[in-house]
Design an enzyme around this catalytic site. Structure first.
Site, PDB file in Angstrom:
ATOM      1  N   ASP A 307       0.815  -1.207   0.000  1.00 47.37           N
ATOM      2  CA  ASP A 307       0.000   0.000   0.000  1.00 47.37           C
ATOM      3  C   ASP A 307       0.854   1.266   0.000  1.00 47.37           C
ATOM      4  O   ASP A 307       1.997   1.266   0.408  1.00 47.37           O
ATOM      5  CB  ASP A 307      -0.935   0.010   1.211  1.00 47.37           C
ATOM      6  N   GLU A 308       0.263   2.350  -0.467  1.00 46.53           N
ATOM      7  CA  GLU A 308       0.768   3.716  -0.301  1.00 46.53           C
ATOM      8  C   GLU A 308       2.225   3.894  -0.740  1.00 46.53           C
ATOM      9  O   GLU A 308       3.072   4.358   0.008  1.00 46.53           O
ATOM     10  CB  GLU A 308       0.598   4.154   1.160  1.00 46.53           C
ATOM     11  N   VAL A 309       2.507   3.520  -1.966  1.00 50.85           N
ATOM     12  CA  VAL A 309       3.855   3.674  -2.517  1.00 50.85           C
ATOM     13  C   VAL A 309       3.845   4.835  -3.504  1.00 50.85           C
ATOM     14  O   VAL A 309       3.176   4.773  -4.537  1.00 50.85           O
ATOM     15  CB  VAL A 309       4.328   2.383  -3.209  1.00 50.85           C
TER      16      VAL A 309
END
Length: 496
Positions: A307-309
C-alpha cells in the site's frame, strides 16, 4: 410506532414495539454477540453453580471454557469425564466452525464437528452464563465468512507479547479467527530475521514519537502463534513492502538505491520510502524475510503489504510486489496484499484487502479478474484508529469519525458493485497505532466497535439490525468491567 428497549434478567433483551392495541410484541432476543444463525427459545434452563463440571471430548477446549467462565462470573468450575456442561464431537453437519448448543433443565450440551466448532460454541455459552441463570435455548450456528480478522499495528507503537495475548483473548471471545500482525513500517521493524541483524539493533529501536520501540524474537513470535492457536486464532504476519520501509532502509542501506541510510523516522507521514527495484540485495532481502516468516507461521498466508507507494513507477512497484509474491509461494504460503497489489500479476489463491474508501475499487476488480478473493476492510467502517467523534482523546479522522453504528451498519456483499458474496473471503478490522501508546488505548478504540464488526462477519445479513445489536451489546459492559477493558461509552448504546 414507539420502540422501547428493556433489559431483562437471564441475559435477555426485549424489543417492545407499540403499533396499537392488540399488536403482539417482537419475541425477546438473547443478549449474544455475534448473534447466532438460528435461535429457538426453550421453556427451562438451569442455574450455573460454582463447582459445576465441564465434560469434553477435547480437554483443551474444556479448560478454555472453564477459564472463560471464571473471568466472566468469578465461578471456579472443573473439568472431568461427566458434568452438566458437555462438549461433544458428534455433529459432522455443523462444518468447520459451526456448532449446536442446547440448554435445558439438566444442563448444557455443545455439539460440533471439530474442536474449533466446540470452541466457538463455548464462547456463546459463556455469554449465556454470565448472569448465572442460563436460559433454555436451542442454537444452530455457523459463520457467514471464513475470514474474520483484526489487524494490530505493532510497528508504529510496539506492543509486548503479553499485550498481544490479551488482544487475542478479546478477539476470540467474539469469534474472530485471524490476527493480522502489521510487523514492519517506517517507524519500526518488529521481527528478528537471521542474516539481517541491524533490522532489530537499528530498525527496531524507534517508534512514533521517539519511544524505545522493540521487537519479537523467533521464540516470542512462536509464543504468540501458540497462544493464538489454542484459541483457534491464526496469525497472519505482514511485512509491508515495497513502501513503508524506512526502518529497514535505515538499518540496511544496501536496500536503498544510493547506498545511503536514511535517518530513523518517528513521524506519521506515509509514501516517502521504498525498496530499490532491480538490486540483488532487494531480492535476497525479500527471500530471507519471507522464508523466515513462513518457517515461523503455521497458517497458510503471509501478507506482503503493497500500500501507499509514491516513489516508484507502476513497473517498479509491480517488479517488487511480484518478487515478494514469488517468495511467498516458494515457501508454501499464499499471498495477502492491500488492494493496490491487485494492479500486479498475482499468484493463484491470493487475497486482496480493500481499504481505500476514498478511492476507486479498480485494483480490487483487477485482482478478482485474476481469481483473487477479497477481504473487506473499508477504512470508513472498520479502521478502529478513527475517532468515534471529535471528542475522542486519541485517534485520527482522515477517513471520518466512526461511531459504533457506522462500524456495524453495512453489508460486505453490497459494498463494491460486482464484488458479491462468492468473491469475498471475509471481513477484517484494522487498528493502526499512530496515536495508540498503551493497551488501554488499544481497548478504548476497539470496544465497542470490535464486537460490532465481529457480528458483521459472523451473522447472516438478514438477521442483523443495529437497534437489536445495541440492546444485546449493552449488558456486556458488566463483563468488560470485570475484564478491566477500557471502552467507549457510546451514546448510541443504552449502557447499564
Amino acid at each position: 410506532m414507539r420502540i422501547v428497549w428493556r433489559r431483562l434478567s437471564l441475559g435477555l433483551v426485549m424489543l417492545v414495539t407499540s403499533c396499537g392495541p392488540g399488536t403482539p410484541a417482537e419475541p425477546p432476543q438473547l443478549a449474544l454477540v455475534p448473534y447466532p444463525a438460528s435461535v429457538t427459545r426453550l421453556e427451562q434452563g438451569f442455574t450455573l453453580e460454582p463447582g459445576d463440571t465441564v465434560a469434553s471430548a477435547e480437554p483443551a477446549v474444556a479448560e478454555q471454557l472453564v477459564g472463560g467462565l471464571r473471568a466472566d462470573t468469578g465461578f471456579e468450575l472443573t473439568t472431568g469425564p461427566q458434568g452438566r456442561i458437555r462438549l461433544d464431537l458428534d455433529a459432522p453437519q455443523a462444518g468447520a466452525e459451526g456448532y449446536e448448543l442446547t440448554v435445558g433443565p439438566d444442563g448444557a450440551r455443545i455439539s460440533a464437528a471439530t474442536p474449533e466448532g466446540l470452541f466457538r460454541g463455548a464462547q456463546t455459552f459463556r455469554q449465556l452464563a454470565r448472569e448465572r441463570e442460563v436460559p433454555g435455548v436451542r442454537i444452530s450456528d455457523r459463520p457467514r465468512y471464513a475470514w474474520r480478522g483484526a489487524m494490530l499495528d505493532v510497528a508504529r507503537h510496539f506492543r509486548p507479547v503479553a499485550d498481544v495475548k490479551r488482544f487475542v483473548d478479546l478477539m476470540a471471545a467474539y469469534k474472530l479467527n485471524v490476527l493480522h500482525l502489521h510487523l514492519t513500517d517506517d517507524q519500526g521493524w518488529r521481527i528478528a530475521v537471521p542474516g539481517w541483524p541491524k533490522l532489530t539493533t537499528v530498525g527496531a529501536s524507534t517508534e512514533v514519537g521517539g519511544g524505545p520501540g522493540g521487537f519479537y524474537t523467533a521464540a516470542d513470535y512462536r509464543e504468540i502463534v501458540r497462544y493464538a492457536q489454542e484459541r483457534f486464532v491464526r496469525v497472519v504476519p505482514e511485512v509491508d513492502v515495497p513502501g513503508h520501509t524506512n526502518a529497514a532502509l535505515a538499518a540496511h542501506p544496501e536496500l536503498t538505491c544510493d547506498g545511503v541510510a536514511p535517518e530513523p523516522y518517528t513521524g506519521i507521514k506515509v509514501g516517502f520510502s521504498a525498496l530499490c527495484p532491480g538490486k540483488p540485495e532487494t531480492a535476497r532481502f525479500l527471500n530471507d524475510v519471507l522464508k523466515e516468516l513462513a518457517a515461523l507461521t503455521p497458517g497458510h498466508h503471509l501478507h506482503i503489504g503493497g500500500d501507499e507507494v509514491e516513489k516508484l513507477s507502476a513497473r517498479e512497484y509491480a517488479q517488487i510486489v511480484e518478487l515478494a509474491a514469488k517468495a511467498v509461494t516458494a515457501n508454501g504460503k499464499e499471498v495477502v496484499g492491500w488492494q493496490e497489489a491487485g494492479a500486479t500479476v498475482l499468484p493463484p489463491n491470493s487475497l486482496v484487502q480493500y481499504w481505500q474508501t476514498n478511492g476507486g475499487p479498480e485494483d480490487v476488480e483487477r485482482a478478482v479478474a485474476q481469481g483473487a478473493k477479497v477481504i473487506m476492510s473499508p477504512a470508513s467502517r472498520v479502521y478502529l484508529d478513527m475517532k468515534y467523534d471529535d471528542t475522542t482523546r486519541i485517534g485520527q479522522t482522515w477517513a471520518g469519525t466512526t461511531e459504533v453504528d457506522d462500524a456495524y451498519d453495512w453489508d460486505p456483499a453490497t459494498l463494491i458493485d460486482g464484488i458479491g458474496e462468492e468473491k469475498i473471503e471475509g471481513v477484517e478490522m484494522a487498528l493502526w497505532t499512530e496515536t495508540v501508546v498503551t493497551m488501554d488505548d488499544v481497548e478504548l478504540l476497539a470496544f465497542p466497535r470490535l464486537p460490532a464488526v465481529a457480528e458483521v462477519a459472523w451473522t447472516p445479513q438478514a438477521q442483523r439490525s443495529f437497534d437489536a445489536f445495541a440492546a444485546r451489546l449493552a449488558p456486556m459492559a458488566t463483563v468488560w468491567d470485570r475484564w478491566g477493558v477500557d471502552y467507549h461509552r457510546s451514546p448510541r448504546i443504552s449502557w447499564p
